[in-house]
Every structure is written in C-alpha cells, then in structure tokens.
Motif scaffolding. Structure first.
Motif, short mmCIF file in Angstrom:
data_model
loop_
_atom_site.label_atom_id
_atom_site.label_comp_id
_atom_site.label_asym_id
_atom_site.label_seq_id
_atom_site.Cartn_x
_atom_site.Cartn_y
_atom_site.Cartn_z
N GLN A 79 50.93 51.34 14.79
CA GLN A 79 49.78 51.00 13.93
C GLN A 79 50.03 51.49 12.50
OE1 GLN A 79 47.55 48.86 14.81
NE2 GLN A 79 46.74 49.02 12.73
N GLU A 80 50.62 52.69 12.38
CA GLU A 80 50.94 53.24 11.05
C GLU A 80 51.91 52.30 10.32
OE1 GLU A 80 49.77 55.94 9.46
OE2 GLU A 80 51.17 55.76 7.76
N LEU A 81 52.90 51.82 11.04
CA LEU A 81 53.89 50.91 10.42
C LEU A 81 53.24 49.57 10.06
CD1 LEU A 81 56.94 51.67 12.76
CD2 LEU A 81 56.65 52.40 10.38
N ARG A 82 52.37 49.09 10.93
CA ARG A 82 51.68 47.81 10.63
C ARG A 82 50.82 47.98 9.37
NH1 ARG A 82 49.83 47.97 16.03
NH2 ARG A 82 51.49 47.27 17.43
N GLY A 83 50.26 49.19 9.20
CA GLY A 83 49.43 49.46 8.02
C GLY A 83 50.24 49.27 6.75
N TRP A 84 51.50 49.75 6.77
CA TRP A 84 52.35 49.56 5.58
C TRP A 84 52.71 48.10 5.43
CZ3 TRP A 84 57.20 47.56 4.59
CH2 TRP A 84 57.65 47.74 3.25
N LEU A 85 53.05 47.48 6.57
CA LEU A 85 53.52 46.08 6.53
C LEU A 85 52.44 45.17 5.92
CD1 LEU A 85 56.05 44.56 7.46
CD2 LEU A 85 54.95 44.18 9.67
N GLN A 86 51.17 45.46 6.28
CA GLN A 86 50.09 44.59 5.80
C GLN A 86 49.69 44.88 4.35
OE1 GLN A 86 47.50 45.43 9.10
NE2 GLN A 86 48.86 44.29 10.47
N ASP A 87 50.25 46.00 3.81
CA ASP A 87 50.09 46.31 2.38
C ASP A 87 48.63 46.28 1.94
OD1 ASP A 87 51.45 44.94 -0.76
OD2 ASP A 87 50.73 46.95 -0.18
N GLU A 88 47.75 46.84 2.79
CA GLU A 88 46.33 46.90 2.43
C GLU A 88 45.88 48.35 2.30
OE1 GLU A 88 45.63 42.77 4.94
OE2 GLU A 88 44.94 44.71 5.73
N GLY A 89 46.87 49.23 1.97
CA GLY A 89 46.51 50.65 1.79
C GLY A 89 46.31 51.39 3.09
N GLY A 90 46.73 50.80 4.21
CA GLY A 90 46.46 51.45 5.51
C GLY A 90 47.56 52.33 6.01
N LYS A 133 61.09 42.68 0.12
CA LYS A 133 62.24 42.30 0.97
C LYS A 133 62.08 42.88 2.37
CE LYS A 133 66.56 40.97 1.85
NZ LYS A 133 66.89 39.53 2.00
N LEU A 134 61.70 44.18 2.42
CA LEU A 134 61.54 44.83 3.72
C LEU A 134 60.42 44.16 4.51
CD1 LEU A 134 62.34 47.00 5.73
CD2 LEU A 134 60.89 48.63 4.50
N ARG A 135 59.30 43.89 3.84
CA ARG A 135 58.19 43.21 4.54
C ARG A 135 58.62 41.83 5.04
NH1 ARG A 135 54.88 46.14 0.44
NH2 ARG A 135 53.57 47.58 1.66
N GLN A 136 59.53 41.22 4.31
CA GLN A 136 59.98 39.86 4.70
C GLN A 136 60.90 39.91 5.93
OE1 GLN A 136 62.94 38.32 2.09
NE2 GLN A 136 63.38 36.68 3.55
N VAL A 137 61.76 40.95 6.02
CA VAL A 137 62.76 40.96 7.10
C VAL A 137 62.25 41.63 8.38
CG1 VAL A 137 64.71 40.86 5.49
CG2 VAL A 137 63.92 43.08 6.34
N ILE A 138 61.20 42.44 8.28
CA ILE A 138 60.67 43.07 9.52
C ILE A 138 60.09 41.97 10.40
CG2 ILE A 138 58.92 44.61 10.51
CD1 ILE A 138 59.25 46.41 8.05
N MET A 139 60.75 41.74 11.55
CA MET A 139 60.32 40.62 12.41
C MET A 139 59.20 41.03 13.36
SD MET A 139 63.67 40.44 14.88
CE MET A 139 62.95 39.62 16.27
N ASP A 140 59.18 42.35 13.74
CA ASP A 140 58.12 42.80 14.67
C ASP A 140 58.16 44.33 14.77
OD1 ASP A 140 57.03 41.32 17.85
OD2 ASP A 140 56.02 42.63 16.40
#
Ligand SMILES: C[S@@+](CC[C@H](N)C(=O)[O-])C[C@H]1O[C@@H](n2cnc3c(N)ncnc32)[C@H](O)[C@@H]1O
Ligand SMILES: O=S(=O)(c1ccc2c(c1)CN[C@@H](CF)C2)N1CCSCC1
Length: 267
Positions: free
Chosen positions: A98-109, A138-145
C-alpha cells in the motif's frame, strides 16, 4: 521432525512482521544520519553508487527486473528503471504494498519524500538534479505491478506473474536475512528466489552483516540471521549462484542509532 521445526520458525517470523510499521521503518533507516547526502561517508551515496555501477556496468540487461521484498522503499530500483522496461515490486505485507502504491499514484500518499534519492541517482547518471521529475515519471511508467511474495515458498510468487522464461534480473535488499529464522532457511530462500530467474540472469543481493535484530516499528523487534562475508559467499555458492563481485561497507559508529545492531552492509 526437522520439517516441522522449519515451518514453526517461518511461522514465528511471519508473526513478528504483523507489527511492521512502514513509516517508522523508513524514518529509522532512510532519513539522516543514515541517509545524509551531504556526508561523504554516509551509506546512501555508497549504496546508490554500487547499484548504479551494478546496473550500468557489465552485462546486466533484459526486459524484466523483479525486486524481492521491496518493503516500503524505492531506492533499490532507481538505477534499474533506466535499464529494464518492466519492474515488478513485491512484498509479504499489504501495508508495504500500500505504501508503494501511494507513491506510484503520486497523490501524496507516501511516508517518505524520495526526491533526494532521485536527484542523487540523476547526478550519478550525469544528468542535472532537476531531471528527478523525469526519473520519477520513468519509474512510474516501468513499474508493472506490486504483488505479494513469500520467499519461504518454493514458488515465491503466484504462478501467472512471471513470463515462463523467468526474470532477467532480481534485486533484493535486506530481505532474506531479515525474514529467515536461521541460516538454513536463508539458504533455502536464496534457492527459491533463484528459480524466478532465467538461466544466465543476475541477482543483485544487498544485505546486513553481523545483524541479529532490527526494529520494524516502535517496540517491534525482529530477529535477523547474523551473517559474515564467508557465510554470504558460501550460501550463494550452495544455492547455485556464481559470485561476480562482493563489496562491503562498514557502518560508521554514529550511524549505529539503536534501531538495529548491524555492523556492515554487503552488495
Ligand atoms: C528489512 S525489510 C527490507 C525492505 C527493503 N527491501 C529495504 O531495502 O529496506 C524486509 C522486508 O521483507 C518483507 N518480508 C517479510 N517476510 C517475508 C517473506 N516471507 N517473504 C518475502 N518478504 C518478506 C517485509 O515485509 C519487509 O518489507
Ligand atoms: O544501510 S542502511 O543504513 C540500512 C537500510 C536498511 C536496513 C539496514 C541498514 C540494517 N537493518 C536492516 C533490517 F533489515 C534494514 N541504508 C539506509 C540508507 S540508504 C542505504 C541503506
């Protein structure tokens, strides 16, 4: 009887992790003094430089990079994301995923600002530090899951996650020794993750030397398999790896801040 003992040890480790606190863990290990980009002898510049060299020198390449036991951290894939088209992050705990998804979604989470890490790796790549926004994209683009993993399972990931050929490269930082009840389990886990790798693929393994415990949160004391260099080399050999290079960093006294009893780091 031996099998029962191994299962009990693994179950006990899983129970220890139920109190793991991603924000506290990041605070303990990824903010000053351990993460001080101004200090020449800080471990961060050394670690990020090792990862940069590992991903850019030699023949580490391919399509898919899998990070084993990502936890709530991203530093370990900041160089690799420029070399691989797909990055798979994995962890045992939903709180970390969940912590990683928070960064991935770039909404301050997320609990830590990774900007200094992104800027430092841009500098290592000869780019201007302000290119960190491009690296983040770039990192957000390549993280597949971001998926569950258990390194104590002979099949650590769900069957449909990886292509049949396996991953081209694995990276794993401070995971195996921190989740294994003893050295035998550490070696078995090395073998399990090795089965995720295609023949001729690379494993970048980063870990703690001489560590017997760490705090995964306030009052959450987690046992660690204390390793020395010889045990790391022997364990890699016993689980079928060919060692290319081993580097060791000895933690300065003032970086021993009470959150663990680590004495060094290997990569
Ligand atoms: C010390 S943290 C390392 C986190 C991160 N890789 C880093 O470099 O700081 C160990 C991680 O292993 C995860 N873990 C615990 N049990 C595991 C298991 N059986 N299989 C895989 N990962 C596990 C924890 O959730 C935690 O995120
Ligand atoms: O080497 S660190 O100080 C570090 C980073 C993470 C950990 C430890 C040490 C030791 N205990 C481990 C428990 F598993 C976790 N470091 C923190 C700054 S960025 C590079 C890694």
């Amino acid at each position: 009887m031996e099998e029962k003992g191994a299962e009990k040890g693994v179950a006990a480790m899983a129970a220890c992790y139920q109190g793991f606190d991603p924000a506290a863990y990041l605070q303990y290990n990824y903010t000053p003094p351990r993460a001080d980009f101004e200090r020449k002898d800080s471990i961060v510049p050394w670690k990020l430089a090792c990862l940069h060299r590992a991903f850019t020198e030699g023949d580490v390449s391919g399509e898919l990079l899998v990070d084993i036991g990502s936890g709530p951290t991203l530093y370990q894939v900041l160089s690799g994301c420029e070399v691989f088209n797909k990055v798979l992050l994995t962890d045992f705990l939903e709180v970390n995923r969940q912590e990683l998804r928070g960064w991935l979604q770039d909404e301050g989470g997320c609990s830590l600002d990774w900007t200094p890490y992104l800027q430092h790796v841009c500098k290592l790549e000869g780019r201007r530090p302000s290119a960190w926004t491009e690296k983040a994209a770039k990192l957000r683009q390549v993280i597949m899951d971001i998926v569950p993993i258990d390194v104590h399972c002979p099949q650590p990931l769900a069957l449909d996650i990886l292509p049949s050929a396996g991953a081209d490269c694995l990276v794993s930082c401070f995971c195996l020794e921190s989740v294994s009840p003893d050295l035998a389990a550490f070696i078995r886990a090395l073998g399990h993750i090795g089965r995720l790798l295609r023949p001729g693929g690379h494993l970048l393994l980063i870990g703690a030397l001489g560590e017997s415990y760490y705090f995964g949160g306030p009052g959450v004391k987690i046992p660690v398999v204390p390793l020395n260099e010889a045990q790391v080399c022997a364990s890699l050999k016993e689980s079928g790896y060919t060692l290319i290079r081993l580097e060791v960093y000895t933690l300065p006294q003032d970086m021993r801040v009470g959150v663990d009893d680590v004495s060094g780091v290997f990569l």
